[in-house]
Design a protein around this motif. Structure first.
Motif, short mmCIF file in Angstrom:
data_model
loop_
_atom_site.label_atom_id
_atom_site.label_comp_id
_atom_site.label_asym_id
_atom_site.label_seq_id
_atom_site.Cartn_x
_atom_site.Cartn_y
_atom_site.Cartn_z
N VAL A 177 58.54 51.84 -91.50
CA VAL A 177 57.47 52.12 -90.54
C VAL A 177 57.40 51.01 -89.49
O VAL A 177 57.31 51.27 -88.28
CB VAL A 177 56.12 52.29 -91.26
N SER A 178 57.42 49.74 -89.94
CA SER A 178 57.32 48.63 -89.00
C SER A 178 58.54 48.57 -88.08
O SER A 178 58.42 48.20 -86.91
CB SER A 178 57.15 47.31 -89.75
N TRP A 179 59.70 48.97 -88.58
CA TRP A 179 60.90 49.00 -87.73
C TRP A 179 60.76 50.08 -86.65
O TRP A 179 61.09 49.85 -85.49
CB TRP A 179 62.14 49.25 -88.58
N GLN A 180 60.24 51.25 -87.05
CA GLN A 180 60.03 52.32 -86.08
C GLN A 180 59.02 51.92 -85.02
O GLN A 180 59.12 52.32 -83.85
CB GLN A 180 59.55 53.59 -86.80
N LEU A 181 58.03 51.10 -85.40
CA LEU A 181 57.00 50.65 -84.46
C LEU A 181 57.45 49.44 -83.65
O LEU A 181 56.70 48.96 -82.79
CB LEU A 181 55.72 50.31 -85.22
N GLY A 182 58.64 48.94 -83.93
CA GLY A 182 59.15 47.77 -83.21
C GLY A 182 58.54 46.46 -83.66
O GLY A 182 58.53 45.49 -82.90
N LEU A 183 58.06 46.41 -84.91
CA LEU A 183 57.40 45.21 -85.42
C LEU A 183 58.30 44.40 -86.35
O LEU A 183 57.89 43.33 -86.81
CB LEU A 183 56.12 45.60 -86.17
N SER A 184 59.48 44.90 -86.64
CA SER A 184 60.40 44.19 -87.53
C SER A 184 61.81 44.20 -86.96
O SER A 184 62.19 45.12 -86.23
CB SER A 184 60.41 44.84 -88.93
N THR A 185 62.55 43.18 -87.32
CA THR A 185 63.96 43.15 -86.96
C THR A 185 64.74 44.13 -87.82
O THR A 185 64.22 44.66 -88.81
CB THR A 185 64.54 41.74 -87.17
N THR A 186 65.97 44.38 -87.46
CA THR A 186 66.86 45.15 -88.32
C THR A 186 67.40 44.21 -89.39
O THR A 186 68.11 43.26 -89.09
CB THR A 186 68.02 45.75 -87.51
N VAL A 187 67.01 44.45 -90.63
CA VAL A 187 67.39 43.56 -91.73
C VAL A 187 68.72 44.01 -92.32
O VAL A 187 68.87 45.16 -92.73
CB VAL A 187 66.30 43.53 -92.83
N ALA A 188 69.68 43.11 -92.32
CA ALA A 188 70.98 43.36 -92.94
C ALA A 188 71.06 42.48 -94.18
O ALA A 188 71.39 41.29 -94.07
CB ALA A 188 72.11 43.04 -91.98
N PRO A 189 70.72 43.01 -95.36
CA PRO A 189 70.70 42.16 -96.56
C PRO A 189 72.00 41.43 -96.81
O PRO A 189 72.01 40.29 -97.28
CB PRO A 189 70.39 43.16 -97.68
N SER A 190 73.13 42.04 -96.50
CA SER A 190 74.42 41.38 -96.72
C SER A 190 75.38 41.71 -95.60
O SER A 190 75.51 42.86 -95.19
CB SER A 190 75.03 41.82 -98.05
N SER A 191 76.04 40.67 -95.09
CA SER A 191 77.12 40.87 -94.13
C SER A 191 78.41 40.24 -94.65
O SER A 191 79.28 39.85 -93.88
CB SER A 191 76.74 40.25 -92.77
#
Length: 274
Positions: free
Chosen positions: A146-160
């Motif tokens: 929800v927060s990502w859709q609202l632009g309140l969170s970064t895109t979290v990549a748990p592992s790269s």
């Protein structure tokens, strides 16, 4: 020169010296100890997260266009053994503050058992931890989406991490490290010391939860709120059962699902950012 020690008036001293008796810890000493432990661990992480958040929100584009990676490669894909060595190093030495906390408890005639960091009740700890993980994990995923859709969170990549045979074992170690480090220090140790300072349970829970939320701020404002709620629930659970081990289990399970899920799901399911 004589090898015989002399007393304060010149007479020969006899017998071993009297043992030094340690004075009880004062409020000022407790506060200083807590400040040192946090400065060497998650307090420093909180400051780093705030700086990172400021840099993210002032960068071109919105938060969702920025990526927060939790486990990164430490060497090129063509040097897997060097990368693996750095990954193990980062896990082992990240747990040094936990060893310090256990040492400080031991010096004060306490131990890990004082905060419930032991294996005396494996069945209860595993069951409680699994229940917490299911509840908090599902809620956390909803908050993130929800927060990502609202632009309140970064895109979290748990592992790269690069695709090596040791990728999953390293992610499991990272999950265990996170569970032990955060729950032992931010809940078990910090709640104990704050109670010794005379703080109320509510005040201690709020401070502990705010610290947890702050060192996750680099993931965005939405995850700040999500981790604040998680912290309050974990503190409530700890105050009821007096054991930090179920929280370690819950946190580890949540991170295992996040890390392993990122490997197999991100890029393959449309509703998951990444």
């Amino acid at each position: 020169m004589s090898d015989t020690a002399s007393g304060p008036h010149g007479e020969a001293a006899t017998g071993p010296p009297e043992p030094v008796r340690e004075a009880p810890m004062s409020r000022r000493l407790i506060a200083s100890e807590v400040a040192c432990v946090l400065a060497l661990s998650l307090g420093a992480a909180a400051v780093s997260a705030v700086i990172s958040f400021v840099g993210t929100v002032t960068a071109p584009g919105g938060l969702t266009e920025q990526t927060a990676s939790l486990v990164d490669p430490r060497a090129g894909a063509d040097r897997p053994w060097l990368d693996l060595t750095w990954q193990v190093y980062s896990v082992v030495f990240a747990l040094a503050p936990v060893a310090l906390v256990l040492y400080l408890l031991r010096r004060g005639a306490q131990s890990g058992a004082t905060i419930g960091f032991d294996v005396r009740r494996p069945g209860v700890d595993l069951a409680g931890g699994a229940l917490l993980a299911a509840t908090i994990g599902a809620g956390g995923l909803v908050v993130y989406l929800v927060s990502w859709q609202l632009g309140l969170s970064t895109t979290v990549a748990p592992s790269s991490l690069n695709d090596h045979w040791w990728e999953l074992p390293v992610l499991l170690l990272q999950a265990v490290k996170n569970g032990v480090l955060e729950e032992v220090i931010v809940v078990g140790y910090l709640m104990l010391r704050m109670s010794q300072l005379g703080w109320s349970p509510v005040r201690a829970a709020v401070v502990s939860s705010l610290l947890r939320a702050t060192y996750h701020l680099y993931q965005g404002a939405g995850m700040f709120v999500g981790n604040l709620v998680m912290g309050l629930v974990f503190c409530w659970f700890y105050q009821r059962c007096g054991r930090v081990m179920p929280l370690v289990v819950a946190h580890t399970l949540i991170d295992v699902v996040a890390f392993v899920g990122s490997v197999y799901l991100i890029g393959r399911v449309g509703w998951l950012p990444g």
